[in-house]
Design a protein around this motif. Structure first.
Motif, PDB file in Angstrom:
ATOM      1  N   UNK A  97      -5.068   1.595  20.331  1.00 53.50           N
ATOM      2  CA  UNK A  97      -4.669   0.210  20.120  1.00 53.50           C
ATOM      3  C   UNK A  97      -5.842  -0.672  19.710  1.00 53.50           C
ATOM      4  N   UNK A  98      -5.632  -1.427  18.631  1.00 57.24           N
ATOM      5  CA  UNK A  98      -6.616  -2.414  18.211  1.00 57.24           C
ATOM      6  C   UNK A  98      -6.027  -3.816  18.184  1.00 57.24           C
ATOM      7  N   UNK A  99      -4.703  -3.899  18.287  1.00 56.40           N
ATOM      8  CA  UNK A  99      -4.014  -5.195  18.345  1.00 56.40           C
ATOM      9  C   UNK A  99      -4.356  -6.071  17.144  1.00 56.40           C
ATOM     10  N   UNK A 100      -4.117  -5.536  15.940  1.00 55.05           N
ATOM     11  CA  UNK A 100      -4.324  -6.300  14.716  1.00 55.05           C
ATOM     12  C   UNK A 100      -2.992  -6.908  14.300  1.00 55.05           C
ATOM     13  N   UNK A 101      -2.950  -8.214  14.157  1.00 55.49           N
ATOM     14  CA  UNK A 101      -1.696  -8.908  13.883  1.00 55.49           C
ATOM     15  C   UNK A 101      -1.539  -9.160  12.382  1.00 55.49           C
ATOM     16  N   UNK A 102      -0.337  -8.888  11.867  1.00 57.85           N
ATOM     17  CA  UNK A 102      -0.028  -9.222  10.482  1.00 57.85           C
ATOM     18  C   UNK A 102       0.034 -10.736  10.357  1.00 57.85           C
ATOM     19  N   UNK A 103      -0.680 -11.323   9.389  1.00 62.99           N
ATOM     20  CA  UNK A 103      -0.696 -12.789   9.272  1.00 62.99           C
ATOM     21  C   UNK A 103       0.622 -13.364   8.777  1.00 62.99           C
ATOM     22  N   UNK A 104       1.548 -12.522   8.345  1.00 59.88           N
ATOM     23  CA  UNK A 104       2.811 -13.012   7.802  1.00 59.88           C
ATOM     24  C   UNK A 104       3.974 -12.842   8.773  1.00 59.88           C
ATOM     25  N   UNK A 105       4.192 -11.612   9.248  1.00 55.49           N
ATOM     26  CA  UNK A 105       5.339 -11.385  10.135  1.00 55.49           C
ATOM     27  C   UNK A 105       4.939 -11.366  11.606  1.00 55.49           C
ATOM     28  N   UNK A 106       3.633 -11.402  11.893  1.00 59.93           N
ATOM     29  CA  UNK A 106       3.073 -11.451  13.257  1.00 59.93           C
ATOM     30  C   UNK A 106       3.268 -10.146  14.025  1.00 59.93           C
ATOM     31  N   UNK A 107       3.692  -9.099  13.361  1.00 64.88           N
ATOM     32  CA  UNK A 107       3.824  -7.804  14.028  1.00 64.88           C
ATOM     33  C   UNK A 107       2.440  -7.230  14.292  1.00 64.88           C
ATOM     34  N   UNK A 108       2.307  -6.506  15.416  1.00 61.80           N
ATOM     35  CA  UNK A 108       1.016  -5.961  15.797  1.00 61.80           C
ATOM     36  C   UNK A 108       0.849  -4.542  15.263  1.00 61.80           C
TER      37      UNK A 108
END
Length: 253
Positions: A97-108
């Protein structure tokens, strides 16, 4: 089959198109996989495997199938020799896990590779990116060509579409005329043709001593995360991916 006198099997699954040696075998398969035609409420399965004729109604089922049957990691676009190899890979640092968030849909997403793969697919209508648009954005913010190639004649992804003429009667399958790979369904062949596999290489490794080239940005991220050329560590790639998706930053490593 012609040379050895092997007849093709006659027992085909109602849903995924796989063939079996007996009626009992195909019925057992359809029961286990819920592939009976009358039990399908959504028509043709949406997610087809590139490695065989299996198809699934759920993307997670497809990914699980690719791992177990083909030793294939979709986020990394890599095949492995056996189950132990891919199992070790999936439990390694590339998939922690790195918990990188998509800047558009906010999915991790767990890795930079997973996030970029998600963006290049253009999955969501509210995410204004796909493989071509992401490359154009990277080129604008990468004037020195750190990771992007300067392609003067590039005009976008080439779209291919095969028809029934792609059917090869000698092998009883649809054949890709670019790489001669065989497919059981025309839809699977077209899915293969419109994947990045036959597209122009848009990127290169930022390590000039490496020289590796890639068709997708996700492949660059996967290469760097693997630490195969020793350019940067896995954790550094996760931090630098923010510069890729942030339009206010110039790309640098």
């Amino acid at each position: 089959m012609d040379a050895i006198g092997h007849d093709p099997p006659n027992f085909e699954c109602d849903t995924c198109g796989r063939y079996f040696r007996s009626q009992h075998a195909v019925e057992q398969h359809m029961t286990d996989m819920d592939h009976w035609a009358e039990s399908s409420e959504s028509g043709e399965p949406e997610y087809e495997c590139d490695g065989c004729d299996d198809a699934f109604n759920d993307e997670d089922d497809l990914r699980d199938h690719e791992v177990k049957e083909h030793f294939y990691c979709d986020p990394c676009n890599r095949y492995f020799q056996d189950w132990n190899s891919i199992n070790q890979h999936l439990h390694g640092k590339l998939h922690r896990n790195s918990d990188i968030r998509c800047p558009f849909c906010k999915e991790m997403y767990r890795t930079a590779t997973g996030l970029i793969h998600h963006l290049e697919r253009g999955t969501y209508s509210w995410a204004p990116l796909d493989r071509d648009k992401l490359y154009e954005a990277v080129r604008r913010r990468d004037p020195n060509g750190i990771i992007s190639k300067k392609l003067l004649t590039w005009s976008g992804t080439i779209r291919y579409e095969a028809n029934e003429r792609a059917w090869n009667h000698a092998v009883e399958a649809y054949e890709c005329y670019l790489c001669h790979r065989l497919f059981g369904k025309l839809a699977s062949l077209n899915q293969h043709l419109n994947s990045p596999i036959h597209q122009e290489k848009l990127y290169h490794c930022p390590n000039r001593r490496c020289g590796s080239e890639f068709t997708t940005l996700a492949a660059v991220m996967n290469h760097l995360e693997s630490e195969s050329c020793g350019y940067m560590c896995f954790e550094a790639v996760q931090k630098h991916v923010e510069r890729i998706v942030d339009p206010s930053r110039m790309i640098q490593f």
